[in-house]
Enzyme design. Structure first.
Site, PDB file in Angstrom:
ATOM      1  N   ASP A  35       0.831  -1.208   0.000  1.00 54.92           N
ATOM      2  CA  ASP A  35       0.000   0.000   0.000  1.00 54.92           C
ATOM      3  C   ASP A  35       0.869   1.263   0.000  1.00 54.92           C
ATOM      4  OD1 ASP A  35      -2.340   1.422  -0.004  1.00 54.92           O
ATOM      5  OD2 ASP A  35      -2.752   1.172   2.132  1.00 54.92           O
ATOM      6  N   ASN A  83     -11.118  -2.638  -5.063  1.00 52.97           N
ATOM      7  CA  ASN A  83     -10.427  -1.604  -5.851  1.00 52.97           C
ATOM      8  C   ASN A  83     -11.172  -1.217  -7.137  1.00 52.97           C
ATOM      9  OD1 ASN A  83      -7.106  -2.762  -4.879  1.00 52.97           O
ATOM     10  ND2 ASN A  83      -8.239  -1.007  -4.098  1.00 52.97           N
TER      11      ASN A  83
HETATM   12  C1  IPE Z   1      -5.314  -2.744  -0.123  1.00 53.27           C
HETATM   13  O1  IPE Z   1      -5.016  -1.398  -0.283  1.00 53.27           O
HETATM   14  C2  IPE Z   1      -5.320  -3.422  -1.449  1.00 53.27           C
HETATM   15  C3  IPE Z   1      -4.033  -3.530  -2.133  1.00 53.27           C
HETATM   16  C4  IPE Z   1      -2.880  -3.188  -1.659  1.00 53.27           C
HETATM   17  C5  IPE Z   1      -4.096  -4.126  -3.447  1.00 53.27           C
HETATM   18  P1  IPE Z   1      -6.158  -0.291  -0.399  1.00 53.27           P
HETATM   19  O2  IPE Z   1      -5.463   0.997  -0.574  1.00 53.27           O
HETATM   20  O3  IPE Z   1      -7.150  -0.676  -1.424  1.00 53.27           O
HETATM   21  O4  IPE Z   1      -6.852  -0.413   1.036  1.00 53.27           O
HETATM   22  P2  IPE Z   1      -7.775   0.601   1.844  1.00 53.27           P
HETATM   23  O5  IPE Z   1      -8.816   1.098   0.883  1.00 53.27           O
HETATM   24  O6  IPE Z   1      -6.885   1.710   2.319  1.00 53.27           O
HETATM   25  O7  IPE Z   1      -8.325  -0.212   2.971  1.00 53.27           O
HETATM   26  C1  IPE Z   2      -1.556   0.402  -3.406  1.00 57.41           C
HETATM   27  O1  IPE Z   2      -1.382   1.779  -3.427  1.00 57.41           O
HETATM   28  C2  IPE Z   2      -1.858  -0.140  -4.789  1.00 57.41           C
HETATM   29  C3  IPE Z   2      -3.233  -0.610  -4.962  1.00 57.41           C
HETATM   30  C4  IPE Z   2      -4.166  -0.639  -4.045  1.00 57.41           C
HETATM   31  C5  IPE Z   2      -3.569  -1.106  -6.279  1.00 57.41           C
HETATM   32  P1  IPE Z   2      -2.601   2.792  -3.338  1.00 57.41           P
HETATM   33  O2  IPE Z   2      -3.025   3.166  -4.717  1.00 57.41           O
HETATM   34  O3  IPE Z   2      -3.675   2.272  -2.464  1.00 57.41           O
HETATM   35  O4  IPE Z   2      -1.888   4.029  -2.648  1.00 57.41           O
HETATM   36  P2  IPE Z   2      -2.479   4.993  -1.535  1.00 57.41           P
HETATM   37  O5  IPE Z   2      -3.011   4.142  -0.436  1.00 57.41           O
HETATM   38  O6  IPE Z   2      -3.564   5.799  -2.185  1.00 57.41           O
HETATM   39  O7  IPE Z   2      -1.316   5.822  -1.134  1.00 57.41           O
HETATM   40 MG    MG Z   3      -4.101   2.419  -0.495  1.00 55.10          MG
END
Ligand code: IPE
Ligand code: IPE
Ligand code: MG
Length: 255
Positions: A35, A83
């Site tokens: 993340d 997502n």
């Molecule tokens: C979890 O991250 C999913 C992945 C890393 C693929 P998110 O960014 O989607 O999680 P939330 O929304 O902060 O819980």
């Molecule tokens: C994790 O990074 C990747 C996916 C969930 C696909 P994020 O896109 O969630 O990054 P933040 O949480 O917005 O920083």
């Molecule tokens: Mg995230």
């Protein structure tokens, strides 16, 4: 620190009375909630897409490092079933990166003995991605150095619903007695069937939640949270997490 016997003929400088330090600290299966790509990009005033691109580079490095360390299995959360609620252009970027990653890294997986596995309902992705995945799964099926499971369109609740449906199907057909259903039957019906128990679950970017990842499998995993954003997660960070794992007292309900 746990030690393992020196391989025959090893000249490892860390050798100590025939023992070398085990870089895995005894962890067989680690999983990572990768993340923080978006925040990494924001901090640098870059488009989110570049954060995801840097994230793929971090994946490439960590897979390499984990293989070298002797980790048996690694599960990476790449795209959750939740997502899909992101803007369409971001989903397009992520799917484009996934296509590129599989195509560019499949040879390296094969050369390094990596068996690819996908958990989650990946069949719902675009047809060409499903084909790429199916080809990669088939091509790497006999590799046995490390299993790399990528979680795509994965949600633990969805995984459990699918597992319950398949068990209910067996009951319906008369091949299973409901009274005999045990934890092993459920484990075997999950997408992670056949993988070693999950030892260590890492989440980057400072969020303290599991976001629907490996809820069944993490029953007795050690949890490790770091503020480091995923694109900055490197070998040293992994070593730190594994060291923390090695220092823990895992009691599994005993004393
Ligand atoms: C979890 O991250 C999913 C992945 C890393 C693929 P998110 O960014 O989607 O999680 P939330 O929304 O902060 O819980
Ligand atoms: C994790 O990074 C990747 C996916 C969930 C696909 P994020 O896109 O969630 O990054 P933040 O949480 O917005 O920083
Ligand atoms: Mg995230």
């Amino acid at each position: 620190m746990r030690l393992m016997p020196t391989k025959k003929g090893s000249t490892d400088p860390k050798s100590d009375a025939g023992q070398i330090a085990d870089p895995t600290h005894g962890a067989r299966h680690i999983a990572i909630i990768m993340d923080g790509n978006g925040r990494w990009a924001k901090k640098k005033h870059l488009p989110r897409a570049l954060g995801h691109k840097k994230g793929v580079e971090a994946v490439r490095d960590i897979v390499r490092v984990a293989g070298e360390m002797g980790i048996e299995a690694m599960t990476l959360y790449a795209f959750s079933s939740e997502n899909w609620s992101r803007p369409e252009d971001e989903i397009t970027d992520l799917m484009g990166l996934l296509r590129q990653y599989i195509q560019s890294d499949i040879d390296e997986f094969d050369e390094n003995g990596i068996r690819l596995k996908v958990i989650g309902n990946y069949k719902a992705l675009d047809d060409d991605i499903v084909d790429l995945i199916d080809n990669a799964l088939e091509r790497t099926a006999n590799n046995d150095r490390m299993t790399l499971a990528i979680a795509l369109n994965y949600g633990a609740q969805d995984e459990m619903v699918r597992a319950v449906k398949s068990i209910a199907e067996s009951v319906n057909q008369g091949s299973m007695d409901p009274q005999e259903i045990g934890a092993d039957h459920i484990s075997d019906a999950l997408d992670t069937a056949g993988m070693p128990p999950l030892d260590l679950l890492i989440r980057t970017s400072g969020e303290l939640r599991l976001s629907n990842f490996l809820l069944w499998q993490s029953a007795y995993s050690e949890l490790y949270f770091t503020d480091t954003l995923w694109p900055d997660f490197d070998k040293r960070e992994l070593q730190r997490a594994l060291k923390s794992f090695g220092d823990r007292d895992r009691r599994f309900g005993g004393r």
